[in-house]
Write an enzyme that holds these catalytic residues in place. Structure first.
Site, mmCIF file in Angstrom:
data_model
loop_
_atom_site.group_PDB
_atom_site.id
_atom_site.type_symbol
_atom_site.label_atom_id
_atom_site.label_comp_id
_atom_site.label_asym_id
_atom_site.label_seq_id
_atom_site.Cartn_x
_atom_site.Cartn_y
_atom_site.Cartn_z
ATOM 1 N N LYS A 9 23.477 -15.991 -37.538
ATOM 2 C CA LYS A 9 24.592 -16.276 -36.635
ATOM 3 C C LYS A 9 24.642 -15.311 -35.433
ATOM 4 O O LYS A 9 23.963 -14.280 -35.422
ATOM 5 C CB LYS A 9 25.892 -16.216 -37.440
ATOM 6 N N TYR A 49 30.372 -28.137 -38.044
ATOM 7 C CA TYR A 49 31.461 -27.641 -38.895
ATOM 8 C C TYR A 49 32.606 -28.648 -39.030
ATOM 9 O O TYR A 49 33.756 -28.255 -39.312
ATOM 10 C CB TYR A 49 31.982 -26.309 -38.354
ATOM 11 N N ASN A 112 30.131 -13.371 -39.995
ATOM 12 C CA ASN A 112 29.529 -12.971 -41.270
ATOM 13 C C ASN A 112 28.020 -13.191 -41.345
ATOM 14 O O ASN A 112 27.453 -13.369 -42.417
ATOM 15 C CB ASN A 112 30.274 -13.630 -42.443
ATOM 16 N N HIS A 115 24.559 -18.304 -42.313
ATOM 17 C CA HIS A 115 25.018 -19.544 -42.948
ATOM 18 C C HIS A 115 23.926 -19.988 -43.914
ATOM 19 O O HIS A 115 22.739 -19.834 -43.619
ATOM 20 C CB HIS A 115 25.223 -20.657 -41.905
ATOM 21 N N GLU A 126 21.918 -30.787 -43.076
ATOM 22 C CA GLU A 126 21.827 -29.700 -42.095
ATOM 23 C C GLU A 126 20.404 -29.535 -41.557
ATOM 24 O O GLU A 126 20.220 -29.261 -40.370
ATOM 25 C CB GLU A 126 22.334 -28.406 -42.736
HETATM 26 P P1 IDP Z 1 30.309 -20.245 -46.127
HETATM 27 O O1 IDP Z 1 29.671 -20.025 -44.760
HETATM 28 O O2 IDP Z 1 30.328 -18.985 -46.957
HETATM 29 O O3 IDP Z 1 29.761 -21.450 -46.851
HETATM 30 P P2 IDP Z 1 32.698 -21.837 -45.413
HETATM 31 O O4 IDP Z 1 33.969 -21.858 -46.217
HETATM 32 O O5 IDP Z 1 31.854 -23.064 -45.385
HETATM 33 O O6 IDP Z 1 31.875 -20.534 -45.856
HETATM 34 O O7 IDP Z 1 33.147 -21.484 -43.915
HETATM 35 C C1 IDP Z 1 32.258 -21.643 -42.838
HETATM 36 C C2 IDP Z 1 32.362 -20.438 -41.938
HETATM 37 O O8 IDP Z 1 33.658 -20.410 -41.335
HETATM 38 C C3 IDP Z 1 32.252 -19.068 -42.632
HETATM 39 O O9 IDP Z 1 30.927 -18.670 -42.880
HETATM 40 C C4 IDP Z 1 32.942 -18.177 -41.635
HETATM 41 O O10 IDP Z 1 32.098 -17.876 -40.517
HETATM 42 C C5 IDP Z 1 34.083 -19.057 -41.158
HETATM 43 N N1 IDP Z 1 35.316 -18.863 -41.970
HETATM 44 C C6 IDP Z 1 35.584 -19.369 -43.208
HETATM 45 N N2 IDP Z 1 36.784 -18.989 -43.646
HETATM 46 C C7 IDP Z 1 37.311 -18.231 -42.652
HETATM 47 C C8 IDP Z 1 38.548 -17.520 -42.507
HETATM 48 O O11 IDP Z 1 39.424 -17.526 -43.380
HETATM 49 N N3 IDP Z 1 38.711 -16.832 -41.341
HETATM 50 C C9 IDP Z 1 37.768 -16.807 -40.348
HETATM 51 N N4 IDP Z 1 36.599 -17.460 -40.465
HETATM 52 C C10 IDP Z 1 36.366 -18.147 -41.584
#
Ligand code: IDP
Length: 140
Positions: A9, A49, A112, A115, A126
């Site tokens: 990312k 997304y 983070n 992905h 994807e």
């Molecule tokens: P994942 O990437 O661990 O599968 P997902 O729930 O699919 O997590 O969420 C997609 C992305 O959205 C996350 O990797 C993160 O970048 C962002 N995200 C998810 N939850 C939050 C939140 O509560 N606050 C801010 N960003 C979030």
């Protein structure tokens, strides 16, 4: 053998972590069989997304994912989907297990670093979102 889809990312690409993150995949038995650097358009990020549309983090997530280049990769290996999720760590870096990519590199829940697909269905969707079948280079 299984395939999964990975994104390095914007926060990680911006901090020159492409090599260190890819090394984690390779040293854990996942082979890169396709890789390219791209800059997502807002339309692409919204579509990728779409399942999160309406959540409070959706719009900032789209803004973040389009803020700098990303590296999209297809990883292949035994149990690749679960293995990659294990190497990545959970979404929130503060809760991620020590030694995972997110524990070591991520800046926040949003920024983070990586992905990874969470199921065979999402991996197939994807991979097809970013790659033509002819762009994949399996090892054998
Ligand atoms: P994942 O990437 O661990 O599968 P997902 O729930 O699919 O997590 O969420 C997609 C992305 O959205 C996350 O990797 C993160 O970048 C962002 N995200 C998810 N939850 C939050 C939140 O509560 N606050 C801010 N960003 C979030």
């Amino acid at each position: 053998m299984q395939r999964t889809f990975s994104i390095i990312k914007p926060d990680a690409v911006s901090r020159n972590l492409i090599g260190q993150i890819t090394q984690r995949f390779e040293e854990n038995g996942l082979s890169v069989i396709a890789s390219k650097m791209i800059r997502l358009s807002t339309e692409q990020a919204e579509k990728f997304y779409a399942e999160h549309k309406g959540r409070d983090f959706y719009e900032p997530l789209v803004g973040y994912m389009t803020s700098a280049p990303i590296v999209v990769q297809v990883l292949e290996g035994e149990d690749a989907i679960a293995k990659n999720r294990q190497i990545m760590g959970v979404t929130d870096p503060a809760k991620a297990e020590a030694g995972t990519i997110r524990a070591d590199f991520a800046l926040s829940v949003r920024e983070n670093s990586v992905h990874g697909s969470d199921s065979p269905e999402s991996a197939a969707r994807e991979i097809a979102f970013f790659f033509d079948e002819k762009e994949l280079c399996p090892r054998n």
